[in-house]
Write an enzyme that holds these catalytic residues in place. Structure first.
Site, PDB file in Angstrom:
ATOM      1  N   GLY A 159       0.812  -1.226   0.000  1.00  0.00           N
ATOM      2  CA  GLY A 159       0.000   0.000   0.000  1.00  0.00           C
ATOM      3  C   GLY A 159       0.842   1.271   0.000  1.00  0.00           C
ATOM      4  N   THR A 190       1.780   3.171  -2.473  1.00  0.00           N
ATOM      5  CA  THR A 190       1.232   4.222  -3.341  1.00  0.00           C
ATOM      6  C   THR A 190       0.165   5.021  -2.594  1.00  0.00           C
ATOM      7  OG1 THR A 190       1.501   2.583  -5.119  1.00  0.00           O
ATOM      8  CG2 THR A 190       0.294   4.609  -5.660  1.00  0.00           C
ATOM      9  N   HIS A 214      12.056   0.815   1.411  1.00  0.00           N
ATOM     10  CA  HIS A 214      11.801  -0.578   1.807  1.00  0.00           C
ATOM     11  C   HIS A 214      12.896  -1.078   2.763  1.00  0.00           C
ATOM     12  CE1 HIS A 214       8.611  -0.691  -1.072  1.00  0.00           C
ATOM     13  NE2 HIS A 214       9.358  -0.822  -2.146  1.00  0.00           N
ATOM     14  N   ARG A 271       0.817  -5.200   5.514  1.00  0.00           N
ATOM     15  CA  ARG A 271      -0.399  -5.763   4.919  1.00  0.00           C
ATOM     16  C   ARG A 271      -0.424  -7.254   5.169  1.00  0.00           C
ATOM     17  NH1 ARG A 271      -2.116  -5.137  -1.512  1.00  0.00           N
ATOM     18  NH2 ARG A 271      -4.346  -5.443  -1.137  1.00  0.00           N
TER      19      ARG A 271
END
Ligand code: A3P
Length: 302
Positions: free
Chosen positions: A54, A56, A115, A137
């Site tokens: 998620g 973006t 990341h 997520r």
């Protein structure tokens, strides 16, 4: 550093393990250069994810939130003409190809996505007061999203795997910037002792977006004023950044690219639970068991 060949390369032609985590060659080059050269500023804000958690969406929300005085949520908002990835850079990717990037950026404070696992963040980040927002997520949806994304990227000389192969690799820890569970755990554990980290879940954001947007705003030091609450600012930001809105914008439907990937490839379904349409009972049992083994001890449910 050790490498795996093309046929095991997930969405990359080769994938390399560095300090326990997997990267493409160019990503790894960026990681190492960034660790060496990046100088954090106290006001910097980092948005951290594993790919397809998620990023973006959170880029859009955080950009809109912290810049809402400069860019009021109305007709000519930058998000209407720019893919979120072109408004909030990926920190380590700015250092790819031995570049010395200009990180002055147009937004203030500086917003970076990354990341990086927490322990691999550049020292200047560990030593500064900057804030970190981690979004995770459910691993089943993360895997399914990653697999679809990999198929879309097939033009990039990628190794394409069946869902079953991708599943096995993901479960064994082999995924871009993975192992998935180790990445999440690193931030979960750190967030328990470090109040500079806000730990969010994609599923919670989908269920109660306003609650978590207010939490995010407070955490970042940009709380909503009584006036803003009265005029419905929370709802406006959520609407602007919603999947339906962003995915239907012309800028996100074209083949224009962000980080070498078509803008439209960052939007697929944007739902919770799409894994049910892809994973068999046996796969579900296996991946749930790993999640349980990894997370139950620390009280994390995903
Ligand atoms: P799906 O493939 O399940 O649809 P990332 O941004 O980290 O690459 O993650 C991409 C995932 O987030 C995709 O999930 C994508 O559809 C979803 N996504 C993109 N924009 C979103 C938004 N505004 N709201 C919710 N989900 C979004």
């Amino acid at each position: 550093i050790c490498s795996l060949p093309k046929e095991k390369g997930w969405i990359f032609s080769h994938i390399y393990k560095y300090e326990g985590f997997w990267y493409s060659a160019r990503h790894l080059q960026g990681v190492i250069a960034c660790q060496k050269y990046f100088l954090a500023q106290e006001s910097d804000i980092f948005l951290v994810t594993t790919p397809k958690s998620g990023t973006t969406w959170l880029k859009a929300i955080m950009f809109t939130l912290v810049n809402r005085k400069r860019y009021p949520v109305k007709e000519n908002h930058p998000l209407l003409n720019n893919n979120p990835h072109n408004l909030v850079p990926f920190l380590e990717l700015e250092y790819m190809d031995n570049q010395q990037p200009d990180l002055s950026l147009s937004s203030s404070p500086r917003l970076f996505a990354t990341h990086f696992p927490y322990f691999l963040m550049p020292n200047s980040v560990h030593d500064s007061a900057c804030k970190i927002v981690y979004l995770c997520r459910n691993p089943k949806d993360n895997l399914v999203s990653l697999w679809h994304f990999a198929k879309k990227l097939k033009l990039q000389a990628t190794a394409i795997h069946s869902l079953e192969e991708a599943f096995d690799m993901f479960c064994s820890g082999l995924s871009p910037c993975g192992p998935f569970w180790d990445h999440v755990l690193d931030y979960w554990n750190e967030s328990k002792k470090n109040n500079r980290i806000l730990f969010l879940k994609y599923e919670d954001m989908k269920e109660e977006p306003a609650v978590h947007l207010r939490r995010l705003a407070e955490f970042l030091g940009y709380p909503f004023s009584a006036d803003e609450e009265e005029t419905g600012m929370v709802g406006e930001i959520l609407k602007l950044c919603s999947f339906d809105n962003l995915s239907n914008l012309d800028i996100n439907k074209t083949d224009k690219k962000a980080y070498g990937m078509e803008n439209k490839s960052f939007f697929r379904r944007g739902e919770v639970g799409d894994w049910k349409n892809h994973l068999s009972t046996e796969m579900t049992r296996k991946i749930d068991k790993i999640t349980e083994q990894k997370f139950s001890e620390v009280g994390l449910v995903l």
